[in-house]
Design an enzyme around this catalytic site. Sequence first.
Site, PDB file in Angstrom:
ATOM      1  N   ALA A 172      10.616  -2.492  -6.223  1.00 43.51           N
ATOM      2  CA  ALA A 172      11.984  -2.390  -6.737  1.00 43.51           C
ATOM      3  C   ALA A 172      12.970  -2.067  -5.625  1.00 43.51           C
ATOM      4  O   ALA A 172      12.615  -1.495  -4.586  1.00 43.51           O
ATOM      5  CB  ALA A 172      12.054  -1.323  -7.823  1.00 43.51           C
ATOM      6  N   GLY A 174       5.929  -2.084  -6.897  1.00 45.70           N
ATOM      7  CA  GLY A 174       5.838  -3.075  -7.955  1.00 45.70           C
ATOM      8  C   GLY A 174       5.157  -4.348  -7.521  1.00 45.70           C
ATOM      9  O   GLY A 174       4.584  -5.069  -8.345  1.00 45.70           O
ATOM     10  N   GLU A 209       1.554  -3.655  -8.002  1.00 43.71           N
ATOM     11  CA  GLU A 209       1.309  -3.642  -9.449  1.00 43.71           C
ATOM     12  C   GLU A 209       1.346  -5.048 -10.037  1.00 43.71           C
ATOM     13  O   GLU A 209       0.588  -5.368 -10.959  1.00 43.71           O
ATOM     14  CB  GLU A 209       2.337  -2.739 -10.136  1.00 43.71           C
ATOM     15  N   GLU A 240       5.301   5.264  -4.147  1.00 44.43           N
ATOM     16  CA  GLU A 240       6.355   5.866  -4.975  1.00 44.43           C
ATOM     17  C   GLU A 240       6.495   7.375  -4.816  1.00 44.43           C
ATOM     18  O   GLU A 240       7.603   7.915  -4.920  1.00 44.43           O
ATOM     19  CB  GLU A 240       6.102   5.534  -6.462  1.00 44.43           C
TER      20      GLU A 240
END
Length: 255
Positions: A63, A106, A109, A129
């Site tokens: 992100a 992300g 992920e 993160e």
Amino acid sequence: MSIDVTIDSRVATLCVNRPDVRNALDTVTVQEMTSALSSLIVNDEVGAIIVTGGGDKVFVSGADINAIRSRGRDEGLAAINQSLFALLDRCPKITIAAVNGLAFGGGCELAIACDLRVAADHATFAQPEVALGIIPGAGATQRLPRLIGLGRAKHMILTGDPIDAQTALAWGLISSVVPGPDLASAARALADRILSRGPLAVRLAKAAINASARVDLESGLLIETLAQSICFQSEDKQEGTTAFLEKRPAKFTGR
């Protein structure tokens, strides 16, 4: 548009193409990707989907940090990335991540939400993160332990440290490492190999494997038995066994 989609002989390639921001996932990109994926799922001409990033240095970098800085509780609860990756996880088609470079946050992920992962030899993976004061919020705390084991998942998530492609291979995060220029052809060859198998069997096998992470052993074995009974009654089973005995390639129909 930040998402490019191409379809060639039953294989779709879905590319996050935002090189100016290292293929970061913002709200618009996630919405576009959700729309593109939803269309591919219902497209009967598509049997497999390859997910990759534009360029040769970054798969998806996660992100946008400025966007994260402005998000509050309500944005966290909306879980838009998690919803997209859940859609990818449940996709009845075979999904392959062709990791062409950095896969952070992300991006990592996104890769682990796919069925299979092939990586370029210069790819790196991380869930960084915690260094930002947040946790992975799009599936890593749940999918990563199931994929590489609890201890290794804790190492990646709690330290935020990156791992290289060879370590990712040794840990089971990816299934193969290839030279960067060979990545697209390797992902395509993998997709073609799976598509040459019985399509009904592949779909049911994927559903049974996915269920193994969600149900107890007894229930999982029941799902496996029911899926096998469907295969036993199929035209594909008859064709597959006949072709084997006749020493010829099978001509499956998915029925």
